[in-house]
Enzyme design. Structure first.
Site, PDB file in Angstrom:
ATOM      1  N   LEU A  26       0.823  -1.208   0.000  1.00  0.00           N
ATOM      2  CA  LEU A  26       0.000   0.000   0.000  1.00  0.00           C
ATOM      3  C   LEU A  26       0.855   1.255   0.000  1.00  0.00           C
ATOM      4  O   LEU A  26       0.480   2.279  -0.547  1.00  0.00           O
ATOM      5  CB  LEU A  26      -0.928   0.013   1.226  1.00  0.00           C
ATOM      6  CG  LEU A  26      -1.987  -1.086   1.299  1.00  0.00           C
ATOM      7  CD1 LEU A  26      -2.793  -0.957   2.584  1.00  0.00           C
ATOM      8  CD2 LEU A  26      -2.909  -1.023   0.088  1.00  0.00           C
ATOM      9  N   CYS A  28       5.135   2.850   1.348  1.00  0.00           N
ATOM     10  CA  CYS A  28       6.380   2.636   2.078  1.00  0.00           C
ATOM     11  C   CYS A  28       6.712   3.894   2.859  1.00  0.00           C
ATOM     12  O   CYS A  28       6.870   4.972   2.277  1.00  0.00           O
ATOM     13  CB  CYS A  28       7.512   2.312   1.106  1.00  0.00           C
ATOM     14  SG  CYS A  28       9.018   1.736   1.913  1.00  0.00           S
ATOM     15  N   GLY A  29       6.771   3.760   4.176  1.00  0.00           N
ATOM     16  CA  GLY A  29       7.075   4.900   5.025  1.00  0.00           C
ATOM     17  C   GLY A  29       8.496   4.855   5.524  1.00  0.00           C
ATOM     18  O   GLY A  29       9.277   3.968   5.168  1.00  0.00           O
ATOM     19  N   LEU A  33       7.140  -0.815   5.679  1.00  0.00           N
ATOM     20  CA  LEU A  33       6.129  -0.935   4.631  1.00  0.00           C
ATOM     21  C   LEU A  33       4.734  -1.119   5.212  1.00  0.00           C
ATOM     22  O   LEU A  33       4.548  -1.796   6.214  1.00  0.00           O
ATOM     23  CB  LEU A  33       6.477  -2.137   3.750  1.00  0.00           C
ATOM     24  CG  LEU A  33       5.625  -2.384   2.510  1.00  0.00           C
ATOM     25  CD1 LEU A  33       5.851  -1.284   1.483  1.00  0.00           C
ATOM     26  CD2 LEU A  33       5.974  -3.733   1.904  1.00  0.00           C
ATOM     27  N   ASP A 152      -0.537  15.269  12.377  1.00  0.00           N
ATOM     28  CA  ASP A 152      -0.141  15.038  10.982  1.00  0.00           C
ATOM     29  C   ASP A 152      -1.367  14.834  10.097  1.00  0.00           C
ATOM     30  O   ASP A 152      -1.399  13.927   9.260  1.00  0.00           O
ATOM     31  CB  ASP A 152       0.786  13.829  10.882  1.00  0.00           C
ATOM     32  CG  ASP A 152       1.496  13.753   9.529  1.00  0.00           C
ATOM     33  OD1 ASP A 152       1.652  14.811   8.881  1.00  0.00           O
ATOM     34  OD2 ASP A 152       1.888  12.642   9.116  1.00  0.00           O
TER      35      ASP A 152
END
EC number: 2.7.11.24
Length: 237
Positions: A26, A28-29, A33, A152
């Site tokens: 979905l 990638c931070g 992931l 955020d």
């Protein structure tokens, strides 16, 4: 896409056992992931976020996020199902055991898309913008009543099911619990909130802010829903 995901799987080292199948990336931070998978126990697709625990700071952030999402339960907040360790092992309520792990998995309800993807197609119909804004404020009121700041809010963190037009707030990785009876001045983190949704208060006094920073971000998002353009876009240098 399959090859790219296989590469990401190898890099991030997923080990959830055989319970979860049909994995799909979905996003990638910075800490790993986010992917979706089908839980064979209930034959339902879920979203799974992996948090990599590399040092005391990452453990501290993971503990904070888990503590916050465990205390939130609302129709307009992405629902938490469970917290898992390596090999899909169940973690007890005593999440202090995270210090002994190298990663943790947050299993949550799967949402079809997010507001950022919808806005790529242009502005929303006014009736849809009103409906989504109502749900955003409803969820935000609940979050703030629990003395939590999201910190955020942005279209990419607002998840939507297009079939029933339900909006839910997600990704509490930067959220924080605020004690209303205590001054947090000088003890709050800087550099939070994506710049386009950052309030003047946060820009001018980054260590001293309140729940109002979430409200400012919500207002920016509402304008973006109506116009299809970021209200205060950063100027490229």
């Amino acid at each position: 896409m399959a090859e790219k995901f296989e590469s990401l799987m190898n890099i991030h080292g997923f080990d959830l056992g055989s319970r979860y199948v049909d994995l799909k990336a979905l996003g990638c931070g910075g800490n790993g992931l986010v992917f979706s998978a089908v839980d064979v126990d209930c034959d339902k697709r879920v979203a799974i976020k992996k948090i990599v625990l590399t040092d005391p700071q990452s453990v501290k952030h993971a503990l904070r996020e888990i503590k916050i999402i465990r205390r939130l339960d609302h129709d307009n907040i992405v629902k938490l199902f469970e917290i898992l360790g390596p090999n899909g092992s169940q973690l007890t309520d005593d999440v202090g055991s995270l210090t002994e792990l190298n990663c943790v998995y947050i299993v949550q309800e799967y949402m079809e898309t997010d507001l950022a993807n919808l806005l790529e197609q242009g502005p929303l119909l006014e009736e849809h913008a009103r409906l989504f804004m109502y749900q955003l404020l409803r969820g935000l009121k609940y979050i703030h009543s629990a003395n939590v700041l999201h910190r955020d809010l942005k279209p990419a963190n607002l998840f939507i099911n297009t079939e029933d037009l339900v909006l839910k707030i997600g990704d509490f990785g930067l959220a924080r619990i605020m004690d209303p009876h205590y001054s947090h001045k000088g003890h709050l983190s800087e550099g939070l909130v994506t710049k386009w949704y950052r309030s003047p208060r946060l820009l001018l006094s980054p260590n001293n802010y309140t729940k109002a920073i979430d409200m400012w971000a919500a207002g920016c998002i509402f304008a973006e829903m109506l116009t299809g353009k970021t209200l205060f876009a950063a100027v490229p240098k």
